[in-house]
Design a protein around this motif. Structure first.
Motif, PDB file in Angstrom:
ATOM      1  N   VAL A 219      14.024  46.461  52.062  1.00 37.30           N
ATOM      2  CA  VAL A 219      15.343  46.951  51.684  1.00 37.30           C
ATOM      3  C   VAL A 219      15.991  47.569  52.915  1.00 37.30           C
ATOM      4  O   VAL A 219      15.440  48.471  53.547  1.00 37.30           O
ATOM      5  CB  VAL A 219      15.246  48.001  50.548  1.00 37.30           C
ATOM      6  CG1 VAL A 219      16.604  48.616  50.273  1.00 37.30           C
ATOM      7  CG2 VAL A 219      14.672  47.373  49.285  1.00 37.30           C
ATOM      8  N   LEU A 220      17.184  47.052  53.272  1.00 38.57           N
ATOM      9  CA  LEU A 220      17.906  47.567  54.431  1.00 38.57           C
ATOM     10  C   LEU A 220      18.851  48.699  54.044  1.00 38.57           C
ATOM     11  O   LEU A 220      18.972  49.686  54.763  1.00 38.57           O
ATOM     12  CB  LEU A 220      18.691  46.450  55.117  1.00 38.57           C
ATOM     13  CG  LEU A 220      17.868  45.265  55.615  1.00 38.57           C
ATOM     14  CD1 LEU A 220      18.783  44.209  56.226  1.00 38.57           C
ATOM     15  CD2 LEU A 220      16.822  45.725  56.613  1.00 38.57           C
ATOM     16  N   LYS A 221      19.554  48.524  52.916  1.00 32.79           N
ATOM     17  CA  LYS A 221      20.462  49.568  52.447  1.00 32.79           C
ATOM     18  C   LYS A 221      20.962  49.238  51.055  1.00 32.79           C
ATOM     19  O   LYS A 221      20.785  48.120  50.559  1.00 32.79           O
ATOM     20  CB  LYS A 221      21.635  49.757  53.400  1.00 32.79           C
ATOM     21  CG  LYS A 221      22.558  48.549  53.546  1.00 32.79           C
ATOM     22  CD  LYS A 221      23.667  48.881  54.523  1.00 32.79           C
ATOM     23  CE  LYS A 221      24.443  47.660  54.927  1.00 32.79           C
ATOM     24  NZ  LYS A 221      25.530  47.971  55.836  1.00 32.79           N
ATOM     25  N   GLU A 222      21.605  50.239  50.444  1.00 34.65           N
ATOM     26  CA  GLU A 222      22.265  50.068  49.156  1.00 34.65           C
ATOM     27  C   GLU A 222      23.738  50.373  49.359  1.00 34.65           C
ATOM     28  O   GLU A 222      24.089  51.329  50.041  1.00 34.65           O
ATOM     29  CB  GLU A 222      21.685  51.016  48.108  1.00 34.65           C
ATOM     30  CG  GLU A 222      20.265  50.686  47.725  1.00 34.65           C
ATOM     31  CD  GLU A 222      19.725  51.587  46.615  1.00 34.65           C
ATOM     32  OE1 GLU A 222      20.524  52.340  46.000  1.00 34.65           O
ATOM     33  OE2 GLU A 222      18.518  51.536  46.371  1.00 34.65           O
ATOM     34  N   VAL A 223      24.598  49.539  48.766  1.00 33.44           N
ATOM     35  CA  VAL A 223      26.039  49.696  48.916  1.00 33.44           C
ATOM     36  C   VAL A 223      26.679  49.711  47.532  1.00 33.44           C
ATOM     37  O   VAL A 223      26.449  48.805  46.731  1.00 33.44           O
ATOM     38  CB  VAL A 223      26.629  48.539  49.762  1.00 33.44           C
ATOM     39  CG1 VAL A 223      28.131  48.653  49.865  1.00 33.44           C
ATOM     40  CG2 VAL A 223      25.981  48.497  51.138  1.00 33.44           C
ATOM     41  N   GLN A 224      27.470  50.740  47.256  1.00 37.34           N
ATOM     42  CA  GLN A 224      28.195  50.833  45.995  1.00 37.34           C
ATOM     43  C   GLN A 224      29.350  49.826  45.996  1.00 37.34           C
ATOM     44  O   GLN A 224      30.013  49.650  47.013  1.00 37.34           O
ATOM     45  CB  GLN A 224      28.775  52.242  45.816  1.00 37.34           C
ATOM     46  CG  GLN A 224      27.737  53.330  45.786  1.00 37.34           C
ATOM     47  CD  GLN A 224      26.899  53.336  44.524  1.00 37.34           C
ATOM     48  OE1 GLN A 224      27.350  52.938  43.461  1.00 37.34           O
ATOM     49  NE2 GLN A 224      25.666  53.778  44.644  1.00 37.34           N
ATOM     50  N   VAL A 225      29.583  49.192  44.863  1.00 35.04           N
ATOM     51  CA  VAL A 225      30.725  48.289  44.719  1.00 35.04           C
ATOM     52  C   VAL A 225      31.854  49.112  44.105  1.00 35.04           C
ATOM     53  O   VAL A 225      31.878  49.362  42.908  1.00 35.04           O
ATOM     54  CB  VAL A 225      30.399  47.068  43.837  1.00 35.04           C
ATOM     55  CG1 VAL A 225      31.605  46.146  43.740  1.00 35.04           C
ATOM     56  CG2 VAL A 225      29.193  46.322  44.380  1.00 35.04           C
ATOM     57  N   GLY A 226      32.762  49.548  44.947  1.00 35.99           N
ATOM     58  CA  GLY A 226      33.873  50.382  44.491  1.00 35.99           C
ATOM     59  C   GLY A 226      35.017  49.553  43.950  1.00 35.99           C
ATOM     60  O   GLY A 226      34.933  48.322  43.858  1.00 35.99           O
ATOM     61  N   PRO A 227      36.118  50.215  43.615  1.00 30.10           N
ATOM     62  CA  PRO A 227      37.273  49.506  43.041  1.00 30.10           C
ATOM     63  C   PRO A 227      37.874  48.459  43.972  1.00 30.10           C
ATOM     64  O   PRO A 227      38.488  47.508  43.516  1.00 30.10           O
ATOM     65  CB  PRO A 227      38.291  50.615  42.767  1.00 30.10           C
ATOM     66  CG  PRO A 227      37.591  51.908  42.974  1.00 30.10           C
ATOM     67  CD  PRO A 227      36.325  51.644  43.695  1.00 30.10           C
ATOM     68  N   GLN A 228      37.704  48.627  45.274  1.00 30.09           N
ATOM     69  CA  GLN A 228      38.251  47.667  46.238  1.00 30.09           C
ATOM     70  C   GLN A 228      37.309  46.495  46.493  1.00 30.09           C
ATOM     71  O   GLN A 228      37.654  45.578  47.229  1.00 30.09           O
ATOM     72  CB  GLN A 228      38.559  48.365  47.567  1.00 30.09           C
ATOM     73  CG  GLN A 228      39.533  49.515  47.443  1.00 30.09           C
ATOM     74  CD  GLN A 228      40.861  49.078  46.849  1.00 30.09           C
ATOM     75  OE1 GLN A 228      41.398  48.046  47.198  1.00 30.09           O
ATOM     76  NE2 GLN A 228      41.382  49.871  45.932  1.00 30.09           N
ATOM     77  N   GLY A 229      36.109  46.536  45.911  1.00 30.93           N
ATOM     78  CA  GLY A 229      35.133  45.478  46.138  1.00 30.93           C
ATOM     79  C   GLY A 229      34.373  45.690  47.435  1.00 30.93           C
ATOM     80  O   GLY A 229      34.515  46.716  48.101  1.00 30.93           O
ATOM     81  N   VAL A 230      33.570  44.709  47.797  1.00 30.03           N
ATOM     82  CA  VAL A 230      32.740  44.764  48.993  1.00 30.03           C
ATOM     83  C   VAL A 230      32.854  43.428  49.713  1.00 30.03           C
ATOM     84  O   VAL A 230      32.654  42.375  49.111  1.00 30.03           O
ATOM     85  CB  VAL A 230      31.259  45.039  48.632  1.00 30.03           C
ATOM     86  CG1 VAL A 230      30.367  44.920  49.846  1.00 30.03           C
ATOM     87  CG2 VAL A 230      31.104  46.404  47.985  1.00 30.03           C
ATOM     88  N   LYS A 231      33.170  43.480  51.006  1.00 29.18           N
ATOM     89  CA  LYS A 231      33.224  42.269  51.829  1.00 29.18           C
ATOM     90  C   LYS A 231      31.933  42.162  52.626  1.00 29.18           C
ATOM     91  O   LYS A 231      31.398  43.164  53.103  1.00 29.18           O
ATOM     92  CB  LYS A 231      34.432  42.311  52.756  1.00 29.18           C
ATOM     93  CG  LYS A 231      35.740  42.238  51.994  1.00 29.18           C
ATOM     94  CD  LYS A 231      36.926  42.283  52.921  1.00 29.18           C
ATOM     95  CE  LYS A 231      38.206  42.274  52.092  1.00 29.18           C
ATOM     96  NZ  LYS A 231      39.381  42.505  52.890  1.00 29.18           N
TER      97      LYS A 231
END
Length: 125
Positions: free
Chosen positions: A12-24
């Protein structure tokens, strides 16, 4: 809040939250998830919410995006624990119950009644 777990092989490298603007996702530093790999395009894919559900959209990448092993031709709906493959990386989509307004806790011994709209949505998914 939904999140993506970014993995390389079994690490596991990292965790990223998917906010209202999305994730690119891509090689460029302006992506929320930057993957340094020659198989990853500069702007490779985007994860976002459009009403419900969440979607993965390939942004015309050179080497493609895969969802649970299947090639994504344009965009595809995401479900809890789906695995997105981009280059050598795997992104695991984690959805919390509060992200899905249609999910209701049901006792296994109860009868579940579906509205015509819910039934139509299940048939089309």
């Amino acid at each position: 809040m939904a999140k993506l777990i970014v993995m390389l092989k079994d690490k596991v490298l990292k965790e990223v939250q998917v906010g209202p603007q999305g994730v690119k996702v891509g090689r460029e530093p302006d992506n929320e998830i930057q993957l340094e790999n020659p198989a990853v395009s500069r702007c490779h894919a985007e994860i976002y919410r459009q009403g419900y559900p969440f979607y993965i959209e390939d942004k015309k990448s050179t080497n493609g995006t895969y969802l649970n092993g299947a090639f994504v031709t344009w965009k595809a709906a995401l479900s809890h624990n789906d695995k997105i493959t981009i280059g050598k990386h795997t992104l695991v989509f984690i959805e919390e119950a509060k992200d899905n307004p249609d999910k209701k806790k049901v006792n296994a011994n109860e009868t579940l009644y579906l509205s015509p709209e819910d039934l139509a949505r299940l048939r089309n998914s």
